[in-house]
Design an enzyme around this catalytic site. Structure first.
Site, PDB file in Angstrom:
ATOM      1  N   GLY A 150       7.303  -2.163  -2.310  1.00  0.00           N
ATOM      2  CA  GLY A 150       6.752  -0.803  -2.352  1.00  0.00           C
ATOM      3  C   GLY A 150       7.464   0.036  -3.403  1.00  0.00           C
ATOM      4  O   GLY A 150       7.132  -0.009  -4.594  1.00  0.00           O
ATOM      5  N   ARG A 151       8.498   0.764  -2.947  1.00  0.00           N
ATOM      6  CA  ARG A 151       9.145   1.724  -3.844  1.00  0.00           C
ATOM      7  C   ARG A 151       9.775   1.069  -5.073  1.00  0.00           C
ATOM      8  O   ARG A 151       9.913   1.718  -6.110  1.00  0.00           O
ATOM      9  CB  ARG A 151      10.175   2.541  -3.053  1.00  0.00           C
ATOM     10  CG  ARG A 151       9.488   3.491  -2.051  1.00  0.00           C
ATOM     11  CD  ARG A 151      10.437   3.938  -0.984  1.00  0.00           C
ATOM     12  NE  ARG A 151      10.961   2.790  -0.258  1.00  0.00           N
ATOM     13  CZ  ARG A 151      12.039   2.781   0.476  1.00  0.00           C
ATOM     14  NH1 ARG A 151      12.741   3.879   0.595  1.00  0.00           N
ATOM     15  NH2 ARG A 151      12.433   1.686   1.098  1.00  0.00           N
ATOM     16  N   GLN A 175      -7.054  -1.223   3.108  1.00  0.00           N
ATOM     17  CA  GLN A 175      -6.295  -0.972   4.331  1.00  0.00           C
ATOM     18  C   GLN A 175      -6.957   0.136   5.155  1.00  0.00           C
ATOM     19  O   GLN A 175      -7.247   1.218   4.632  1.00  0.00           O
ATOM     20  CB  GLN A 175      -4.853  -0.572   4.037  1.00  0.00           C
ATOM     21  CG  GLN A 175      -4.037  -0.556   5.322  1.00  0.00           C
ATOM     22  CD  GLN A 175      -2.628  -0.016   5.160  1.00  0.00           C
ATOM     23  OE1 GLN A 175      -2.429   1.124   4.774  1.00  0.00           O
ATOM     24  NE2 GLN A 175      -1.641  -0.847   5.458  1.00  0.00           N
ATOM     25  N   ASN A 186       8.701  -7.238   4.163  1.00  0.00           N
ATOM     26  CA  ASN A 186       8.694  -6.011   3.362  1.00  0.00           C
ATOM     27  C   ASN A 186       9.875  -5.117   3.750  1.00  0.00           C
ATOM     28  O   ASN A 186      10.212  -4.998   4.917  1.00  0.00           O
ATOM     29  CB  ASN A 186       7.343  -5.288   3.604  1.00  0.00           C
ATOM     30  CG  ASN A 186       7.296  -3.876   3.071  1.00  0.00           C
ATOM     31  OD1 ASN A 186       7.072  -2.939   3.834  1.00  0.00           O
ATOM     32  ND2 ASN A 186       7.514  -3.684   1.784  1.00  0.00           N
ATOM     33  N   GLY A 187      10.473  -4.531   2.721  1.00  0.00           N
ATOM     34  CA  GLY A 187      11.559  -3.583   2.924  1.00  0.00           C
ATOM     35  C   GLY A 187      12.690  -3.803   1.950  1.00  0.00           C
ATOM     36  O   GLY A 187      13.370  -4.831   1.995  1.00  0.00           O
ATOM     37  N   ASP A 188      12.822  -2.851   0.998  1.00  0.00           N
ATOM     38  CA  ASP A 188      13.952  -2.848   0.060  1.00  0.00           C
ATOM     39  C   ASP A 188      14.021  -4.048  -0.874  1.00  0.00           C
ATOM     40  O   ASP A 188      15.111  -4.375  -1.367  1.00  0.00           O
ATOM     41  CB  ASP A 188      15.286  -2.707   0.808  1.00  0.00           C
ATOM     42  CG  ASP A 188      15.474  -1.291   1.347  1.00  0.00           C
ATOM     43  OD1 ASP A 188      14.633  -0.417   1.053  1.00  0.00           O
ATOM     44  OD2 ASP A 188      16.474  -1.058   2.057  1.00  0.00           O
ATOM     45  N   CYS A 247       2.254   3.129   9.916  1.00  0.00           N
ATOM     46  CA  CYS A 247       2.441   4.425   9.255  1.00  0.00           C
ATOM     47  C   CYS A 247       3.066   5.449  10.211  1.00  0.00           C
ATOM     48  O   CYS A 247       2.561   5.661  11.316  1.00  0.00           O
ATOM     49  CB  CYS A 247       1.106   4.945   8.728  1.00  0.00           C
ATOM     50  SG  CYS A 247       1.295   6.519   7.879  1.00  0.00           S
ATOM     51  N   PRO A 298       0.852  -1.187   0.000  1.00  0.00           N
ATOM     52  CA  PRO A 298       0.000   0.000   0.000  1.00  0.00           C
ATOM     53  C   PRO A 298       0.891   1.240   0.000  1.00  0.00           C
ATOM     54  O   PRO A 298       1.850   1.307   0.764  1.00  0.00           O
ATOM     55  CB  PRO A 298      -0.774  -0.125   1.326  1.00  0.00           C
ATOM     56  CG  PRO A 298       0.074  -0.981   2.205  1.00  0.00           C
ATOM     57  CD  PRO A 298       0.816  -1.908   1.292  1.00  0.00           C
ATOM     58  N   MET A 299       0.601   2.180  -0.877  1.00  0.00           N
ATOM     59  CA  MET A 299       1.373   3.430  -0.883  1.00  0.00           C
ATOM     60  C   MET A 299       0.419   4.586  -1.160  1.00  0.00           C
ATOM     61  O   MET A 299      -0.029   4.781  -2.305  1.00  0.00           O
ATOM     62  CB  MET A 299       2.489   3.379  -1.925  1.00  0.00           C
ATOM     63  CG  MET A 299       3.662   2.483  -1.511  1.00  0.00           C
ATOM     64  SD  MET A 299       5.071   2.599  -2.613  1.00  0.00           S
ATOM     65  CE  MET A 299       4.499   1.677  -4.022  1.00  0.00           C
TER      66      MET A 299
END
Ligand SMILES: Cc1cc2nc3c(=O)[nH]c(=O)nc-3n(C[C@H](O)[C@H](O)[C@H](O)COP(=O)(O)O)c2cc1C
Length: 322
Positions: A223-224, A69, A199-201, A99, A16-17
């Site tokens: 995500g990114r 979400q 999640n992360g990188d 968040c 989610p972003m």
């Protein structure tokens, strides 16, 4: 992986972003291999007050697997909001407990919940009692480096009935700075029996495989790494399935995918919003193009999507920066 009774195929989902992973981006990411997508965070309070704008975040569109979400800090409001969200037909409901944005965390929601494990339990239980669909929770590993409590929080989340947990391996204080704390994600995986989504990188097949191997996680979330690069999911799937490293599509194809995303956006948003929001997406897609900075500046002057077609032509003339 199974989230409750929902079968999840593939290897990676779209994170989610807020303000980025909108309906158009979610649909494009699914087309290029994302197993599921989670919608932008939505205020439980606003939903229960009948806010129309917030319900826009709940629309699943044509997605095969989609979660809404919710964020908030009051069990009853979160439960009521879950019922409203459920009427939009999500496959499951995700609760945001990570968040860091002041607008969310200063109002008792998001990452501030990591400092109140008892309330975490009450919220998850209330939503589980209210919802018919599975419920997942997305957390960070703690408030700051001196209060990492992902395992304690995850055990409470599991005991309160959640169907899966997503762990972003950073503290709230860290925001998005490196490093991602792999050991804390692994500790959560070792501590609970519900699926753990790491999640992360994660940005390609190699980093996805590393995340799977080092944490033992059930799934990864990107995500990114999907910004201006929705084909990252195809790359992850190819590497996980057969160890194949897919190249990025050639520039022409990348720009074609970009236009496809922007035209989808046009279907779902007002012209004004599309023009404002398309700039950042164009900037991400232009990564790796020679003279990208100059082309990005041109994005500030666009009046319509046909102006972006002109930027695409210029990008093709410039070629790739290799
Ligand atoms: C612009 C932006 C918006 C985000 N919005 C949300 C959100 O609405 N809900 C949420 O749980 N996380 C949100 N996140 C966090 C991401 O879901 C993800 O946990 C984080 O970016 C780490 O993953 P990555 O390293 O793959 O980007 C957001 C991140 C970014 C960069």
């Amino acid at each position: 992986m199974k989230i409750g009774n929902v079968d999840i195929k593939g290897y990676a989902s779209l994170a989610p972003m807020a303000g980025v992973a909108d309906r158009a981006m979610r649909e494009i990411c699914e087309k290029y291999g994302a197993a599921y997508a989670v919608g932008e965070l939505t205020s439980a309070k606003a939903l229960t007050l009948g806010d129309k704008k917030s319900t826009m975040f709940l629309e699943r569109g044509n997605l095969k697997v989609f979660a809404n979400q919710l964020f908030g800090g009051e069990p009853q409001t979160m439960a009521e909001a879950a019922k409203i969200a459920e009427s939009f037909g999500p496959d499951f409901i995700d609760l945001n407990m990570g968040c860091p944005a002041p607008k969310v965390a200063n109002n008792g929601g998001g990452s501030s919940l990591l400092r109140d494990p008892v309330l975490v339990g009450k919220i998850v239980r209330a939503v589980k009692d209210a919802a018919k669909v599975p419920v997942t929770v997305k957390i960070r590993i703690g408030w700051d480096k001196d209060s990492i409590n992902a395992v304690e929080i995850a055990k409470i989340i599991e005991a309160s009935g959640a169907d899966a947990i997503t762990v972003h391996g950073r503290t709230r204080a860290q925001m998005y700075a490196p490093p991602v704390d792999i050991a804390s994600i692994k500790a959560v995986k070792d501590a609970v029996s519900i699926p753990v989504i790491a999640n992360g990188d994660v940005v390609d097949g190699i980093s996805a495989k590393k995340m799977y191997e080092e944490t033992g996680c059930d799934f990864v979330m990107v995500g990114r790494g999907a910004m201006g690069m929705p084909w990252v999911f195809d790359k992850i799937n190819a590497y996980m399935e057969r160890g194949e490293i897919l190249p990025d599509p050639p520039l022409e194809k990348r720009l074609e995918i970009m236009m496809e995303q922007l035209h989808l956006m046009e279907k779902y948003k007002s012209q004004r919003t599309v023009l404002l929001e398309s700039r950042k997406h164009v900037a991400w897609y232009l990564k790796g193009v020679r003279n990208a900075a100059k082309l990005r500046r041109l994005c500030g002057e666009i009046d319509s999507l046909s102006d972006i077609e002109i930027i695409c032509e210029k990008a093709l003339e410039s070629g790739e920066d290799i």
